[in-house]
Design a protein around this motif. Structure first.
Motif, PDB file in Angstrom:
ATOM      1  N   THR A 371      29.432   1.225 -60.148  1.00  0.00           N
ATOM      2  CA  THR A 371      29.758   2.200 -58.760  1.00  0.00           C
ATOM      3  C   THR A 371      28.213   3.384 -58.431  1.00  0.00           C
ATOM      4  OG1 THR A 371      31.830   2.462 -60.141  1.00  0.00           O
ATOM      5  CG2 THR A 371      31.279   4.048 -58.309  1.00  0.00           C
ATOM      6  N   ILE A 372      27.794   3.832 -59.392  1.00  0.00           N
ATOM      7  CA  ILE A 372      26.207   4.178 -58.901  1.00  0.00           C
ATOM      8  C   ILE A 372      25.630   2.746 -57.675  1.00  0.00           C
ATOM      9  CG2 ILE A 372      24.628   5.133 -59.470  1.00  0.00           C
ATOM     10  CD1 ILE A 372      26.016   7.188 -62.132  1.00  0.00           C
ATOM     11  N   ALA A 373      25.351   1.985 -58.409  1.00  0.00           N
ATOM     12  CA  ALA A 373      24.825   1.116 -57.880  1.00  0.00           C
ATOM     13  C   ALA A 373      25.122   0.635 -56.370  1.00  0.00           C
ATOM     14  CB  ALA A 373      24.528  -0.288 -59.256  1.00  0.00           C
ATOM     15  N   ASN A 374      26.336   0.734 -56.881  1.00  0.00           N
ATOM     16  CA  ASN A 374      27.085  -0.195 -55.725  1.00  0.00           C
ATOM     17  C   ASN A 374      26.576   0.965 -54.178  1.00  0.00           C
ATOM     18  OD1 ASN A 374      29.243  -1.164 -53.373  1.00  0.00           O
ATOM     19  ND2 ASN A 374      29.820   1.154 -54.331  1.00  0.00           N
ATOM     20  N   MET A 375      26.932   2.161 -54.031  1.00  0.00           N
ATOM     21  CA  MET A 375      26.661   2.926 -53.027  1.00  0.00           C
ATOM     22  C   MET A 375      25.178   3.333 -52.857  1.00  0.00           C
ATOM     23  SD  MET A 375      29.371   4.148 -52.191  1.00  0.00           S
ATOM     24  CE  MET A 375      29.283   6.264 -51.651  1.00  0.00           C
ATOM     25  N   CYS A 376      24.332   2.347 -53.313  1.00  0.00           N
ATOM     26  CA  CYS A 376      22.555   2.073 -53.082  1.00  0.00           C
ATOM     27  C   CYS A 376      22.375   2.621 -51.354  1.00  0.00           C
ATOM     28  CB  CYS A 376      21.886   1.822 -53.562  1.00  0.00           C
ATOM     29  SG  CYS A 376      21.425  -0.163 -53.267  1.00  0.00           S
ATOM     30  N   PRO A 377      23.405   1.803 -50.637  1.00  0.00           N
ATOM     31  CA  PRO A 377      23.081   1.338 -49.106  1.00  0.00           C
ATOM     32  C   PRO A 377      22.998   2.378 -48.502  1.00  0.00           C
ATOM     33  CG  PRO A 377      24.656  -0.403 -50.121  1.00  0.00           C
ATOM     34  CD  PRO A 377      24.344   0.183 -51.536  1.00  0.00           C
ATOM     35  N   GLU A 378      23.929   3.430 -48.958  1.00  0.00           N
ATOM     36  CA  GLU A 378      24.585   4.694 -48.360  1.00  0.00           C
ATOM     37  C   GLU A 378      23.775   5.772 -48.604  1.00  0.00           C
ATOM     38  OE1 GLU A 378      27.046   3.509 -46.977  1.00  0.00           O
ATOM     39  OE2 GLU A 378      27.596   2.155 -48.415  1.00  0.00           O
ATOM     40  N   TYR A 379      22.445   5.139 -49.469  1.00  0.00           N
ATOM     41  CA  TYR A 379      21.738   6.188 -49.187  1.00  0.00           C
ATOM     42  C   TYR A 379      19.543   5.558 -49.068  1.00  0.00           C
ATOM     43  CZ  TYR A 379      22.065   4.933 -54.477  1.00  0.00           C
ATOM     44  OH  TYR A 379      21.982   3.945 -55.647  1.00  0.00           O
ATOM     45  N   GLY A 380      20.074   4.002 -48.357  1.00  0.00           N
ATOM     46  CA  GLY A 380      18.848   3.603 -48.198  1.00  0.00           C
ATOM     47  C   GLY A 380      17.823   2.822 -48.623  1.00  0.00           C
ATOM     48  N   ALA A 381      18.713   2.980 -50.056  1.00  0.00           N
ATOM     49  CA  ALA A 381      17.166   2.041 -51.498  1.00  0.00           C
ATOM     50  C   ALA A 381      18.077   0.821 -50.672  1.00  0.00           C
ATOM     51  CB  ALA A 381      17.948   2.998 -52.775  1.00  0.00           C
ATOM     52  N   ILE A 382      16.881   0.070 -51.000  1.00  0.00           N
ATOM     53  CA  ILE A 382      17.027  -0.887 -51.212  1.00  0.00           C
ATOM     54  C   ILE A 382      17.757  -1.612 -52.377  1.00  0.00           C
ATOM     55  CG2 ILE A 382      15.764  -3.471 -51.707  1.00  0.00           C
ATOM     56  CD1 ILE A 382      13.061  -2.740 -50.822  1.00  0.00           C
ATOM     57  N   LEU A 383      17.663  -1.365 -53.587  1.00  0.00           N
ATOM     58  CA  LEU A 383      18.349  -1.305 -55.168  1.00  0.00           C
ATOM     59  C   LEU A 383      18.670  -0.127 -56.247  1.00  0.00           C
ATOM     60  CD1 LEU A 383      16.784  -2.318 -57.529  1.00  0.00           C
ATOM     61  CD2 LEU A 383      16.450  -4.604 -56.202  1.00  0.00           C
ATOM     62  N   SER A 384      19.502  -0.111 -56.669  1.00  0.00           N
ATOM     63  CA  SER A 384      19.422   1.231 -57.952  1.00  0.00           C
ATOM     64  C   SER A 384      19.285   0.117 -59.118  1.00  0.00           C
ATOM     65  CB  SER A 384      20.479   2.349 -57.448  1.00  0.00           C
ATOM     66  OG  SER A 384      19.941   2.340 -56.635  1.00  0.00           O
ATOM     67  N   PHE A 385      18.862  -0.200 -59.991  1.00  0.00           N
ATOM     68  CA  PHE A 385      18.442  -0.297 -61.157  1.00  0.00           C
ATOM     69  C   PHE A 385      18.958   0.659 -62.438  1.00  0.00           C
ATOM     70  CE2 PHE A 385      16.283  -3.045 -64.433  1.00  0.00           C
ATOM     71  CZ  PHE A 385      16.780  -4.709 -63.725  1.00  0.00           C
ATOM     72  N   PHE A 386      19.860  -0.450 -63.432  1.00  0.00           N
ATOM     73  CA  PHE A 386      19.953  -0.021 -64.474  1.00  0.00           C
ATOM     74  C   PHE A 386      19.460  -0.991 -65.560  1.00  0.00           C
ATOM     75  CE2 PHE A 386      22.543   2.811 -62.779  1.00  0.00           C
ATOM     76  CZ  PHE A 386      22.873   4.038 -63.272  1.00  0.00           C
ATOM     77  N   PRO A 387      18.125  -0.854 -66.582  1.00  0.00           N
ATOM     78  CA  PRO A 387      17.961  -1.929 -67.261  1.00  0.00           C
ATOM     79  C   PRO A 387      19.506  -2.349 -68.480  1.00  0.00           C
ATOM     80  CG  PRO A 387      16.120  -0.555 -66.849  1.00  0.00           C
ATOM     81  CD  PRO A 387      17.423   0.679 -66.362  1.00  0.00           C
ATOM     82  N   VAL A 388      19.219  -2.956 -69.126  1.00  0.00           N
ATOM     83  CA  VAL A 388      20.135  -3.807 -70.286  1.00  0.00           C
ATOM     84  C   VAL A 388      19.954  -3.072 -71.186  1.00  0.00           C
ATOM     85  CG1 VAL A 388      21.201  -6.021 -71.452  1.00  0.00           C
ATOM     86  CG2 VAL A 388      20.704  -6.339 -69.483  1.00  0.00           C
ATOM     87  N   ASP A 389      20.849  -1.764 -71.651  1.00  0.00           N
ATOM     88  CA  ASP A 389      20.728  -1.743 -73.154  1.00  0.00           C
ATOM     89  C   ASP A 389      22.349  -2.201 -73.854  1.00  0.00           C
ATOM     90  OD1 ASP A 389      22.650  -0.879 -71.594  1.00  0.00           O
ATOM     91  OD2 ASP A 389      21.854   1.583 -71.490  1.00  0.00           O
ATOM     92  N   ASN A 390      21.918  -1.281 -75.238  1.00  0.00           N
ATOM     93  CA  ASN A 390      23.406  -1.543 -76.246  1.00  0.00           C
ATOM     94  C   ASN A 390      24.661  -1.447 -75.367  1.00  0.00           C
ATOM     95  OD1 ASN A 390      21.886  -1.746 -78.496  1.00  0.00           O
ATOM     96  ND2 ASN A 390      21.502  -0.035 -78.537  1.00  0.00           N
ATOM     97  N   VAL A 391      24.793  -0.260 -74.513  1.00  0.00           N
ATOM     98  CA  VAL A 391      26.096  -0.142 -73.180  1.00  0.00           C
ATOM     99  C   VAL A 391      26.133  -1.744 -73.127  1.00  0.00           C
ATOM    100  CG1 VAL A 391      27.108   1.560 -71.829  1.00  0.00           C
ATOM    101  CG2 VAL A 391      25.961   2.675 -73.447  1.00  0.00           C
ATOM    102  N   THR A 392      25.279  -2.284 -72.079  1.00  0.00           N
ATOM    103  CA  THR A 392      25.573  -3.232 -71.475  1.00  0.00           C
ATOM    104  C   THR A 392      26.202  -4.692 -72.385  1.00  0.00           C
ATOM    105  OG1 THR A 392      23.799  -2.619 -70.112  1.00  0.00           O
ATOM    106  CG2 THR A 392      24.821  -4.659 -69.819  1.00  0.00           C
ATOM    107  N   LEU A 393      25.650  -5.145 -73.618  1.00  0.00           N
ATOM    108  CA  LEU A 393      25.940  -5.658 -74.480  1.00  0.00           C
ATOM    109  C   LEU A 393      27.116  -4.976 -74.877  1.00  0.00           C
ATOM    110  CD1 LEU A 393      22.839  -6.173 -76.947  1.00  0.00           C
ATOM    111  CD2 LEU A 393      23.221  -7.097 -74.367  1.00  0.00           C
ATOM    112  N   LYS A 394      27.949  -3.985 -75.078  1.00  0.00           N
ATOM    113  CA  LYS A 394      29.469  -3.628 -75.247  1.00  0.00           C
ATOM    114  C   LYS A 394      30.449  -4.428 -74.605  1.00  0.00           C
ATOM    115  CE  LYS A 394      28.085  -0.419 -79.078  1.00  0.00           C
ATOM    116  NZ  LYS A 394      27.920   1.611 -79.347  1.00  0.00           N
ATOM    117  N   HIS A 395      29.913  -4.168 -73.280  1.00  0.00           N
ATOM    118  CA  HIS A 395      30.737  -4.218 -71.564  1.00  0.00           C
ATOM    119  C   HIS A 395      31.133  -6.183 -72.481  1.00  0.00           C
ATOM    120  CE1 HIS A 395      32.304  -4.491 -68.136  1.00  0.00           C
ATOM    121  NE2 HIS A 395      31.155  -5.719 -68.258  1.00  0.00           N
ATOM    122  N   LEU A 396      29.457  -6.394 -72.540  1.00  0.00           N
ATOM    123  CA  LEU A 396      29.626  -7.518 -72.244  1.00  0.00           C
ATOM    124  C   LEU A 396      29.975  -8.344 -73.025  1.00  0.00           C
ATOM    125  CD1 LEU A 396      25.782  -8.750 -71.069  1.00  0.00           C
ATOM    126  CD2 LEU A 396      27.998  -9.014 -69.495  1.00  0.00           C
TER     127      LEU A 396
END
Length: 964
Positions: A371-396
């Protein structure tokens, strides 16, 4: 001669994943020693793609070295990037696929082989922007009780008569049949109306759960209204290699991308590499929350990627955003999003990557991150990146990735140092700039009333709205006279009398946007609705309420958790799956409300859990629009006004007359988390994947041609072969001077792509409406501009047709301009048509941030077909500037500190400009006006690639010539 094999220059970096595996990868961590270790994670992904695709032709070894030397080369060099795949949605996807079909015609005309024209990489197209809310709040009776409470007497809960048998699932009587597995599949005739492709399943027995009748009705209308477009999409999926179409009714592009299409790590012919994506929507950035590098580009650039060409970008600065602390219980992820959005916009991250790190990152779930990454066009960034971590693996793991897949993924990412750990022994990467955000400092907020970046604390909402009434008309103000600010207009609706005033809520929508994929906020909305209903609170019936989830998964957990009937009781009934209110597809407000708004000149409000709230976007009569979290949307709908202080004023009273405040019904974080853990489960993701892969009956039975060239129907008002290639020659002609050009429009600051090329409904008095009426269509059959993006005649007429367009020549918001040779005030299209008949070229004068908002290629294509040769602005939104170049319009920029006013330009002059034989990036050119004034401007080309494309007349012509 064939191009060299990709990756040939770095074959020595190829290694095997482990001793027992046949999987290989480029070990880019061995490149450059310590240089690699300090690179931001997002830059490491760019580097891997460069190494893997290095062929000495499209990707040179010099490009690889430039990325490796990011610390010294950032912002100074252009680098190519080959994304792994492309994602399209139908509004912006159809012009891309129509261009592909037209390019086949052009290549054949020039003597080439049209069969060579097809995407070179996996391309997924989701049909998710066609949904319009034709039906809502349907009369529904004789419903089961999904929530376990006695709500049948209240009525209007479900269209299907279900007789629960024996033991319902944990009190959920929506499960078809009984808990006895022997009953599975019996009495299926009772469910003949079950909606196709909406996986609403009991999470305990995976048996279908009934869904509101409105979904069925809206889907039927959607298929009927868009049959031509759907047939074209099906032809595209049959004829073009690598094209997969996700049919309507499945879900929105961003959510399907997260739940089904994302790989995180690609495996292609035993070679592992990071997943990455670009697509025709600025909110592609959502996948960065999953550790997948991706961003939105124009339809034209997307087509280039589909044809095997790289995206070109300036090696970006990377802003490290350190998150610390943890948010308080009343703050939702949407509050976090809006808080970070405002902070990053204030810091200034336009044109940069943002990368998150710090202890606060691990406290955010994947849905929070996306949800945070989704809004990055509203603050003008090209993208907002969260590297893969243990939270990502648990979600997957929860979403159905196999153990073996996760193990190889983790091993690979750690091998190439793309896996983030809180306890990073080598320290954090080095960033261009580091900013800190303490999550403890974020308070519940909304955003509006006209722009997503204007955040308002909920505690300040009442005073802020009052200030907006007082302020002059602008980005926040409405300039309502003091003596009229207390005006009240009575309306009669469904036999009762109600009162409307400034601040009254008339639209409340929990819509099919990226926010809805976050189970915590959606469940919070449902639990708040449950407590509100139990307390005797209701939503006034004249408020246009709707619930349009991003996919059937959302319906699944709302239903299985028992909160769906309470949302329905308050009017938030599911209307379908896809973008609706957010893109202007709201059903009309009642005549009683419209008349009251007009009579009292009321500033009424819309409140939605979306990410766009530009003025006039929801409905032209709703002047104030606020973005809010789903539970706050429900709360404001119950209150019936935004002119309320939730701390001191009650939402309403219970049957005994006791005041009910927001804090009385707001669910705790623990309560939401408990329900989320119980109901957001693996079965929902698996069911969605199964449904996507099976399609639905309507889509599966839809007939479509399979010829090499598309059989264009000259009578079609949806699909037309565009005119971009009509004058295509095998070799490009020399650049032509722009002589004696008139100004078509004189615009101010922050002109959005919505202003330039609206996506919503087609006004009955517009040029597009006249075109459709002349072809025998009634207003009911017009559909929306977004749905007709495959018809260049409609889209050209729709260019600058937004009723909120403020042209300084006219002096008020209107889609009008002046045709100076005749002095007539005309629709923009009609004026442009006259100019073209007279052989007069056109330019546009604009202020700062021209082309802001959503990525939309028709915001460039439309002006091009109107005869616009150049835009002269103070500054541009980068994506839109790329579009202008990609279609063949020169992006000119005033010198720093100068603008039309400072130069004494009225816009009534004519302008002449000559291009030198050799253009160079950022070259200064001279413009001469008919009054004798000469001034300098910057040709806003960033590199030689953009200059080459412009010389060819745009990207489409450039690519077509390569195939011929």
């Amino acid at each position: 001669m064939d191009a060299p094999k990709a990756g040939y220059a770095f074959e020595y970096l190829i290694e095997t994943l482990n001793d027992s595996s046949h999987k290989k990868f480029f070990d880019v961590s061995k490149l450059g020693g310590t240089k690699y270790d300090v690179l931001p994670y997002s830059i490491r992904v760019l580097l891997e793609a460069a190494v893997r695709n290095c062929d000495g032709f499209l990707m040179k070894k010099e490009d690889v070295m430039n990325i490796l030397d990011w610390k010294t080369k950032q912002s100074n060099v252009e680098v190519p990037f080959f994304p792994a795949r492309v994602l399209l949605q139908d509004f912006t996807g159809i012009p891309a696929m129509v261009d592909f079909a037209a390019m086949r015609e052009a290549v054949k005309t020039l003597g080439g082989d049209p069969k060579k024209v097809h995407p070179a990489c996996p391309t997924d197209l989701t049909v998710d922007h066609s949904l319009q809310i034709d039906f809502s709040k349907c009369a529904i009776q004789n419903a089961p009780n999904p929530g376990g409470g006695d709500l049948q007497k209240a009525g209007k809960l479900s269209p299907l008569k279900v007789q629960p048998k024996k033991l319902p699932c944990r009190g959920q009587t929506t499960c078809r049949g009984s808990c006895d597995s022997g009953e599975l599949g019996r009495n299926s005739g009772t469910f003949s109306s079950q909606i196709e492709n909406t996986p609403i399943l009991c999470p305990f027995h995976l048996q279908p759960v009934p869904e509101p009748e409105t979904v069925l009705k809206n889907q039927e209308v959607e298929f009927g209204r868009n049959r031509e477009r759907l047939q074209f999409f099906k032809w595209s999926s049959r004829v073009f290699k690598n094209v997969a179409v996700i049919p309507p009714g499945t879900g929105m592009a961003h959510q399907v991308n997260l739940e089904y299409l994302s790989r995180v790590v690609f495996e292609e012919k035993d070679l592992l590499f990071p997943d990455s994506v670009v697509g025709t929507d600025s909110h592609i950035t959502m996948v960065n929350g999953l550790g997948i590098l991706g961003w939105g580009v124009g339809g034209i650039e997307t087509e280039a990627v589909m044809l095997g060409l790289p995206v070109s970008l300036t090696l970006p600065e990377v802003v490290g955003c350190e998150l610390t602390g943890s948010s308080n219980p009343f703050v939702t992820s949407i509050d976090v999003v809006l808080g970070i959005t405002k902070h990053l916009r204030q810091v200034g991250v336009a044109g940069k990557f943002v990368e998150f790190f710090g202890s606060g990152v691990s406290q955010l779930s994947i849905v929070d991150r996306t949800t945070i990454a989704n809004m990055c066009p509203e603050y003008g960034a090209i993208l907002s990146f969260f590297p893969v971590d243990n939270v990502t693996l648990k979600h997957l793991e929860h979403t159905g990735f196999s153990k073996a897949k996760l193990e190889s993924m983790e091993t690979y990412l750690k091998a190439v140092k793309l896996f983030r750990n809180d306890q990073n022994s080598s320290g954090e990467p080095e960033y261009s700039q580091v900013i800190q955000i303490n999550l403890n400092s974020i308070v519940p907020s909304v955003s509006g009333p006209k722009r997503p970046q204007d955040r308002v604390a909920v505690t300040d909402m009442k005073s802020d709205f009052q200030a907006c009434l007082n302020e002059k008309v602008g980005f926040k103000g409405f300039q309502i006279a003091a003596e009229k600010q207390k005006d009240i207009v009575s309306i009669h609706y469904e036999g009762s009398e109600y009162k409307l005033s400034h601040g009254s809520v008339v639209i409340a929508a929990v819509i099919s946007c990226t926010n809805n994929c976050n189970p915590s906020v959606m469940l919070a909305a449902g639990l708040l609705a449950k407590k509100a209903v139990e307390a005797g609170l209701r939503v006034k019936p004249y408020i246009r309420t709707s619930l349009s989830p991003g996919s059937g998964m959302v319906t699944h957990y709302l239903s299985s958790s028992g909160v769906l009937p309470y949302l329905s009781k308050l009017g938030f009934e599911i209307v379908g799956y896809g973008c609706s209110t957010c893109v202007g597809n709201t059903a009309p407000l009642s005549d009683a409300v419209l008349n009251a708004v007009k009579q009292g000149d009321l500033v009424t409000c819309g409140i939605l859990s979306g990410n766009k709230n530009f003025e006039g976007r929801l409905c032209d009569c709703v002047r104030a629009n606020y973005l809010a979290s789903p539970p706050l949307v429900v709360a404001y709908a119950i209150a019936g006004t935004v002119n309320i202080d939730f701390q001191t004023e009650p939402l309403g009273t219970d049957p005994t007359g006791k005041n009910i405040y927001l804090h009385d019904i707001w669910p705790s974080r623990e309560e939401v988390h408990r329900v989320e853990e119980e109901h957001v489960i693996l079965s929902m993701f698996k069911a969605l994947k199964d449904k996507i892969e099976m399609g639905n009956k309507r889509w599966n039975s839809l007939e479509a041609p399979d010829s090499v060239l598309f059989p264009w129907d000259l009578k079609s008002t949806y699909i037309r072969c565009p005119s971009f290639f009509d004058k295509l020659t095998k070799e490009p002609v020399a650049l032509q001077a722009i002589e004696n050009a008139h100004v078509l429009l004189y615009l101010g600051d922050s002109v959005t792509t919505d202003h330039i090329s609206p996506a919503g409904s087609i006004a009955r008095n517009s040029a597009a409406a006249k075109y459709l009426t002349n072809r025998g269509l009634t207003p009911r059959e017009f559909n929306s501009y977004g749905a007709r993006r495959g018809n260049d005649a409609v889209m050209t007429r729709g260019t600058f047709a937004n009723i909120k367009l403020f042209n300084k020549f006219i002096g008020k918001p209107a889609p009008k301009t002046i045709h100076f040779p005749s002095g007539q005030t005309l629709d923009v299209f009609e004026a442009a048509e006259l100019y073209q008949k007279e052989g007069i070229p056109l330019i546009i004068l604009a202020g700062k941030k021209y082309g802001s908002g959503n990525s939309r290629d028709w915001a460039a294509k439309g002006p091009y077909l109107l005869g616009v040769k150049a835009v002269l602005a103070e500054s541009y939104e980068k994506i839109h500037k790329d579009h202008l170049i990609g279609i063949g319009i020169a992006p000119l920029q005033f010198l720093p500190g100068e603008n039309a006013d400072s130069l004494g330009l009225s816009g009534r002059e004519t302008f002449s400009l000559t291009f030198p034989e050799e253009l160079s990036p950022g070259i200064t050119l001279n413009i001469q006006t008919s009054t004798g004034k000469v001034f300098s401007v910057i040709a806003s080309f960033e590199d030689d690639v953009e200059i080459t494309l412009y010389k060819h007349g745009g990207l489409l012509n450039f690519v077509a010539r390569k195939f011929s």
